[in-house]
Design a protein around this motif. Structure first.
Motif, PDB file in Angstrom:
ATOM      1  N   ASP A  37      88.191 -88.931 -10.450  1.00  0.00           N
ATOM      2  CA  ASP A  37      87.698 -88.745  -9.103  1.00  0.00           C
ATOM      3  C   ASP A  37      86.305 -87.824  -9.456  1.00  0.00           C
ATOM      4  N   ALA A  38      86.398 -86.798 -10.325  1.00  0.00           N
ATOM      5  CA  ALA A  38      85.128 -86.223 -11.064  1.00  0.00           C
ATOM      6  C   ALA A  38      84.271 -87.132 -11.414  1.00  0.00           C
ATOM      7  N   TYR A  39      84.610 -88.086 -12.284  1.00  0.00           N
ATOM      8  CA  TYR A  39      83.784 -89.148 -13.155  1.00  0.00           C
ATOM      9  C   TYR A  39      83.243 -89.910 -12.059  1.00  0.00           C
ATOM     10  N   LEU A  40      83.762 -90.689 -11.148  1.00  0.00           N
ATOM     11  CA  LEU A  40      83.468 -91.604 -10.263  1.00  0.00           C
ATOM     12  C   LEU A  40      82.487 -90.767  -9.196  1.00  0.00           C
ATOM     13  N   CYS A  41      82.875 -89.785  -8.745  1.00  0.00           N
ATOM     14  CA  CYS A  41      81.909 -88.878  -7.748  1.00  0.00           C
ATOM     15  C   CYS A  41      80.693 -88.552  -8.445  1.00  0.00           C
ATOM     16  N   ASP A  42      80.593 -88.012  -9.492  1.00  0.00           N
ATOM     17  CA  ASP A  42      79.351 -87.730 -10.412  1.00  0.00           C
ATOM     18  C   ASP A  42      78.568 -88.930 -10.402  1.00  0.00           C
ATOM     19  N   ASP A  43      79.046 -89.909 -10.723  1.00  0.00           N
ATOM     20  CA  ASP A  43      78.027 -91.391 -10.888  1.00  0.00           C
ATOM     21  C   ASP A  43      77.561 -91.570  -9.417  1.00  0.00           C
ATOM     22  N   LEU A  44      78.672 -91.889  -8.531  1.00  0.00           N
ATOM     23  CA  LEU A  44      78.143 -92.029  -7.180  1.00  0.00           C
ATOM     24  C   LEU A  44      77.057 -90.999  -6.593  1.00  0.00           C
ATOM     25  N   ASN A  45      77.175 -89.946  -7.215  1.00  0.00           N
ATOM     26  CA  ASN A  45      76.239 -88.829  -6.496  1.00  0.00           C
ATOM     27  C   ASN A  45      75.060 -88.695  -7.140  1.00  0.00           C
ATOM     28  N   ASP A  46      75.009 -88.902  -8.393  1.00  0.00           N
ATOM     29  CA  ASP A  46      73.830 -88.702  -9.081  1.00  0.00           C
ATOM     30  C   ASP A  46      72.703 -90.143  -9.295  1.00  0.00           C
ATOM     31  N   ARG A  47      73.277 -91.188  -9.156  1.00  0.00           N
ATOM     32  CA  ARG A  47      72.399 -92.403  -9.122  1.00  0.00           C
ATOM     33  C   ARG A  47      71.525 -92.295  -7.962  1.00  0.00           C
ATOM     34  N   PRO A  48      71.854 -92.304  -6.595  1.00  0.00           N
ATOM     35  CA  PRO A  48      70.760 -91.876  -5.390  1.00  0.00           C
ATOM     36  C   PRO A  48      69.829 -91.031  -5.698  1.00  0.00           C
ATOM     37  N   PHE A  49      70.401 -89.909  -6.010  1.00  0.00           N
ATOM     38  CA  PHE A  49      69.576 -88.731  -6.157  1.00  0.00           C
ATOM     39  C   PHE A  49      68.546 -88.918  -7.272  1.00  0.00           C
ATOM     40  N   GLN A  50      68.801 -89.336  -8.407  1.00  0.00           N
ATOM     41  CA  GLN A  50      67.644 -89.643  -9.336  1.00  0.00           C
ATOM     42  C   GLN A  50      66.721 -90.749  -8.918  1.00  0.00           C
ATOM     43  N   ARG A  51      67.136 -91.625  -8.131  1.00  0.00           N
ATOM     44  CA  ARG A  51      66.337 -92.863  -7.662  1.00  0.00           C
ATOM     45  C   ARG A  51      65.385 -92.100  -6.463  1.00  0.00           C
ATOM     46  N   ARG A  52      66.050 -91.450  -5.640  1.00  0.00           N
ATOM     47  CA  ARG A  52      65.107 -90.596  -4.684  1.00  0.00           C
ATOM     48  C   ARG A  52      64.141 -89.458  -5.388  1.00  0.00           C
ATOM     49  N   LYS A  53      64.587 -88.924  -6.504  1.00  0.00           N
ATOM     50  CA  LYS A  53      63.720 -87.969  -7.234  1.00  0.00           C
ATOM     51  C   LYS A  53      62.667 -88.752  -7.909  1.00  0.00           C
ATOM     52  N   ALA A  54      62.889 -89.907  -8.406  1.00  0.00           N
ATOM     53  CA  ALA A  54      61.797 -90.296  -9.122  1.00  0.00           C
ATOM     54  C   ALA A  54      60.558 -91.127  -8.016  1.00  0.00           C
ATOM     55  N   ARG A  55      61.373 -91.579  -7.056  1.00  0.00           N
ATOM     56  CA  ARG A  55      60.154 -91.942  -5.837  1.00  0.00           C
ATOM     57  C   ARG A  55      59.476 -91.052  -5.402  1.00  0.00           C
ATOM     58  N   ASN A  56      59.682 -89.681  -5.534  1.00  0.00           N
ATOM     59  CA  ASN A  56      58.961 -88.330  -4.963  1.00  0.00           C
ATOM     60  C   ASN A  56      58.472 -87.794  -6.170  1.00  0.00           C
ATOM     61  N   HIS A  57      57.994 -88.219  -7.243  1.00  0.00           N
ATOM     62  CA  HIS A  57      57.286 -87.647  -8.305  1.00  0.00           C
ATOM     63  C   HIS A  57      58.080 -86.519  -8.758  1.00  0.00           C
ATOM     64  N   ASP A  58      59.523 -86.808  -9.080  1.00  0.00           N
ATOM     65  CA  ASP A  58      60.199 -85.905  -9.732  1.00  0.00           C
ATOM     66  C   ASP A  58      60.452 -84.648  -8.968  1.00  0.00           C
ATOM     67  N   GLU A  59      60.283 -84.598  -7.711  1.00  0.00           N
ATOM     68  CA  GLU A  59      60.530 -83.596  -6.890  1.00  0.00           C
ATOM     69  C   GLU A  59      62.098 -83.453  -6.513  1.00  0.00           C
ATOM     70  N   SER A  60      62.731 -82.428  -6.793  1.00  0.00           N
ATOM     71  CA  SER A  60      64.296 -82.311  -6.376  1.00  0.00           C
ATOM     72  C   SER A  60      64.391 -81.595  -5.126  1.00  0.00           C
ATOM     73  N   LYS A  61      65.276 -82.451  -4.028  1.00  0.00           N
ATOM     74  CA  LYS A  61      65.395 -81.680  -2.887  1.00  0.00           C
ATOM     75  C   LYS A  61      67.162 -81.769  -2.484  1.00  0.00           C
ATOM     76  N   PRO A  62      67.552 -80.793  -2.066  1.00  0.00           N
ATOM     77  CA  PRO A  62      69.176 -80.733  -1.709  1.00  0.00           C
ATOM     78  C   PRO A  62      69.210 -82.210  -0.851  1.00  0.00           C
ATOM     79  N   GLU A  63      68.462 -82.653   0.033  1.00  0.00           N
ATOM     80  CA  GLU A  63      68.692 -83.542   1.031  1.00  0.00           C
ATOM     81  C   GLU A  63      68.797 -85.015   0.222  1.00  0.00           C
ATOM     82  N   TYR A  64      68.359 -85.096  -0.908  1.00  0.00           N
ATOM     83  CA  TYR A  64      68.448 -86.080  -1.808  1.00  0.00           C
ATOM     84  C   TYR A  64      70.062 -86.749  -2.130  1.00  0.00           C
TER      85      TYR A  64
END
Length: 97
Positions: A37-64
Motif C-alpha cells: 500500500d505504501a508503494y502504490l499510494c506513493d506512486d498514485l499520490n506523487d505523479r499527479p502532484f509532480q504534473r501539477r507542480k510542473a504546470r505551475n512553474h515548480d510551485e508546490s501547493k498542498p492542494e495539488y
C-alpha cells in the motif's frame, strides 16, 4: 489503524478458531499489505502532484495532492470493516465511527 491491530488477535482466535501462534502469523500479511500500500499510494499520490507542480512553474501547493480520493477509499474500507465486524449493530457502529 489501532482498531485493526487491537481486534486482529480476537478475530484470528475467536472467529477463525486459530491457535495463538498461528494467528500471529497473520500479522505478516498486515505488514506485507502495508508495504504494498505504501508503494502504490506513493506512486498514485506523487505523479499527479509532480504534473501539477510542473504546470505551475515548480510551485508546490498542498492542494495539488489527490486528497479526496485517498480519503474516500479509506472511509469506504473502514465502514465496510465496521459493518462486517458488528453485523447486528452495523448501522449504530458506523454512525459511532
Amino acid at each position: 489503524m489501532y482498531l485493526i491491530l487491537s481486534t486482529f488477535p480476537t478475530l484470528c482466535t475467536d472467529v477463525c478458531h486459530e491457535f495463538t501462534g498461528i494467528g500471529g502469523l497473520n500479522y505478516i500479511l498486515l505488514g506485507l499489505g502495508a508495504f504494498v500500500d505504501a508503494y502504490l499510494c506513493d506512486d498514485l499520490n506523487d505523479r499527479p502532484f509532480q504534473r501539477r507542480k510542473a504546470r505551475n512553474h515548480d510551485e508546490s501547493k498542498p492542494e495539488y495532492r489527490v486528497f479526496a480520493i485517498g480519503n474516500m477509499i479509506t472511509l469506504q474500507i473502514m465502514q465496510t470493516y465496521i459493518g462486517d465486524t458488528y453485523t447486528k449493530y452495523a448501522a449504530s457502529a458506523i454512525a459511532a465511527v
